[in-house]
Design an enzyme around this catalytic site. Sequence first.
Site, PDB file in Angstrom:
ATOM      1  N   LYS A 280       0.750  -1.260   0.160  1.00 31.32           N
ATOM      2  CA  LYS A 280      -0.085  -0.139   0.268  1.00 31.32           C
ATOM      3  C   LYS A 280       0.928   1.278   0.071  1.00 31.32           C
ATOM      4  O   LYS A 280       1.966   1.221   0.542  1.00 31.32           O
ATOM      5  CB  LYS A 280      -0.809   0.087   1.147  1.00 31.32           C
ATOM      6  CG  LYS A 280      -1.921  -1.115   1.241  1.00 31.32           C
ATOM      7  CD  LYS A 280      -2.788  -0.922   2.670  1.00 31.32           C
ATOM      8  CE  LYS A 280      -3.768  -1.892   2.835  1.00 31.32           C
ATOM      9  NZ  LYS A 280      -5.043  -1.600   1.747  1.00 31.32           N
ATOM     10  N   ASP A 291      -7.982  -3.063  10.181  1.00 28.75           N
ATOM     11  CA  ASP A 291      -8.378  -4.157   9.202  1.00 28.75           C
ATOM     12  C   ASP A 291      -8.871  -5.255   9.872  1.00 28.75           C
ATOM     13  O   ASP A 291      -9.275  -6.201   9.160  1.00 28.75           O
ATOM     14  CB  ASP A 291      -7.303  -4.429   8.320  1.00 28.75           C
ATOM     15  CG  ASP A 291      -7.983  -4.564   6.999  1.00 28.75           C
ATOM     16  OD1 ASP A 291      -9.145  -4.290   6.653  1.00 28.75           O
ATOM     17  OD2 ASP A 291      -7.182  -5.076   6.199  1.00 28.75           O
ATOM     18  N   ARG A 354     -10.708 -11.275   1.404  1.00 30.08           N
ATOM     19  CA  ARG A 354     -11.474 -12.121   0.768  1.00 30.08           C
ATOM     20  C   ARG A 354     -11.013 -13.579   0.801  1.00 30.08           C
ATOM     21  O   ARG A 354     -11.729 -14.632   1.054  1.00 30.08           O
ATOM     22  CB  ARG A 354     -12.080 -11.838  -0.491  1.00 30.08           C
ATOM     23  CG  ARG A 354     -10.840 -11.708  -1.488  1.00 30.08           C
ATOM     24  CD  ARG A 354     -11.056 -10.825  -2.633  1.00 30.08           C
ATOM     25  NE  ARG A 354     -11.091  -9.300  -2.372  1.00 30.08           N
ATOM     26  CZ  ARG A 354     -11.368  -8.577  -3.362  1.00 30.08           C
ATOM     27  NH1 ARG A 354     -11.517  -8.646  -4.595  1.00 30.08           N
ATOM     28  NH2 ARG A 354     -11.428  -7.218  -2.912  1.00 30.08           N
TER      29      ARG A 354
END
Length: 508
Positions: A280, A291, A354
């Site tokens: 990032k 997160d 995910r």
Amino acid sequence: MSKASEPDLQVISRDARKVQAQALVVGVGQSPDGPVLVDSPLSQKASSALAGSFALLGVTGAPDQVVRLPGLPELDAEMLVLAGLGPVSAGESLSAEALRRAAGSAVRQLAGTGSVALALPSTSVEDAAAVAEGALFGAYSFTEHRSTHASKIPAKVSSITVISAAAGDAAVKPALERARILGRAVNATRSLVNQPPSHLYPETFATAVREAARTLPVKVTVWDEKKLEREGFGGILGVGKGSARPPRLVKVEYSPARPKAKLALVGKGITFDSGGISLKPAAGMQAMKSDMGGAAVVLNAVLAIAELGLPVKVTSWLCLAENMPSGTAQRPSDVLTTYGGRTVEVLNTDAEGRLVLADGLVAASEEEPDVLIDVATLTGAQMVALGNRVSAVMGEDGVRDAVKAAADRAGELFWPMPLPEELRASLESQTADIANIGERFGGMMTAAVFLREFVGEVDGVKIPWAHLDIAGPAFNEAAPYGYTPKEGTGVAVRTLVSYAEDVVTRSV
């Protein structure tokens, strides 16, 4: 990780002018004719004199406005506080959420004041509960890692009195206990989110779960990295490969006798997300301690449901990993095998949430719950679509709509989003069963389409499922507002508890 003390809380119906508290809070609304005292507990003479000074004092009644005045001669309180209620109309009651926000804003801004009495419009048990909830949400601060905080941060309010005409109702006591439980759950979620990644990582998160659950009727099971490898949890292991601090899967089960339904909750728990090899940008990376917000939510939701004693079985799955770049980290174009055998081509290591959720969804599905809900700070696309205060809910229509209704009742902002079938094609991989990224536009929905692939079936029918993307609303990087502090917000806990209550009601 220390537990914060809770404020004392009571509801009384005595004359507000005789209540002993350092601060007495009354409500000012925005009417078409200007600011107006709403259900003022003050004498007619004092109310008229005060209203005549609104222009001079700059009182508008706007939400979040708090104006402090010296206590009046008729009051035992040292301070009179005018709290903005927002728009009001003659003959119309304020919503529960308007009361929560006004109470929370006042208590938050009155930090440093020991005792506060809230004389806001509160004629029903529901009103009194909303004021109590807001006050408890507002009485929050995170000071665990400050060595000299006493001289810099004013102490949170330690005693809260709600003045309500409904105080004598028999239903007030359980409503007040529910408010206390929700306050604990929301504030515990905030504190987990606020923990620095130096202190909260998969192993210590699992330890914190055991401690939080110690006195409640729940069972905690922890998969360490060896057990995860033996049982094939390739998504969680793949994301955690780059960190010196190995991943964990934590299962928290509440199993009351004769449950009316079985719910499964799956939470994303990335204790720090650097993006991995797909690093990032440095700007804003400090917020990535948040997160793990989804895992904190599903943990405290099941603990609150257990403490409330709801007759519904709830199992929460916390998928915990730290996503770091290193010589052992997964690479873009790697293929991993998730729990259950499906392979995923990792095209972007920053689409890691995910991957851990995929393992959790399959594991949760094996127990054949009636409903499966996952919660995650999943995509930046959520913020692009809905901003920083509105969360998204996607999934099977019935569950999605029921979650939205529960959120509305709880006072949380969720918006239903579709799952366009054409997005599935963008997740096709030349190498594996599916890729972890797809169409850029509508990325929030593409991520949900990916997750749907890992929701199991019972007798050939997909388990009813919803996905909650709370990426922006879980972590407030702007100024505090209402009962919402800076940083961790605790969003979605109330929605899940309300959803469980609604499931019970529908089953009766």
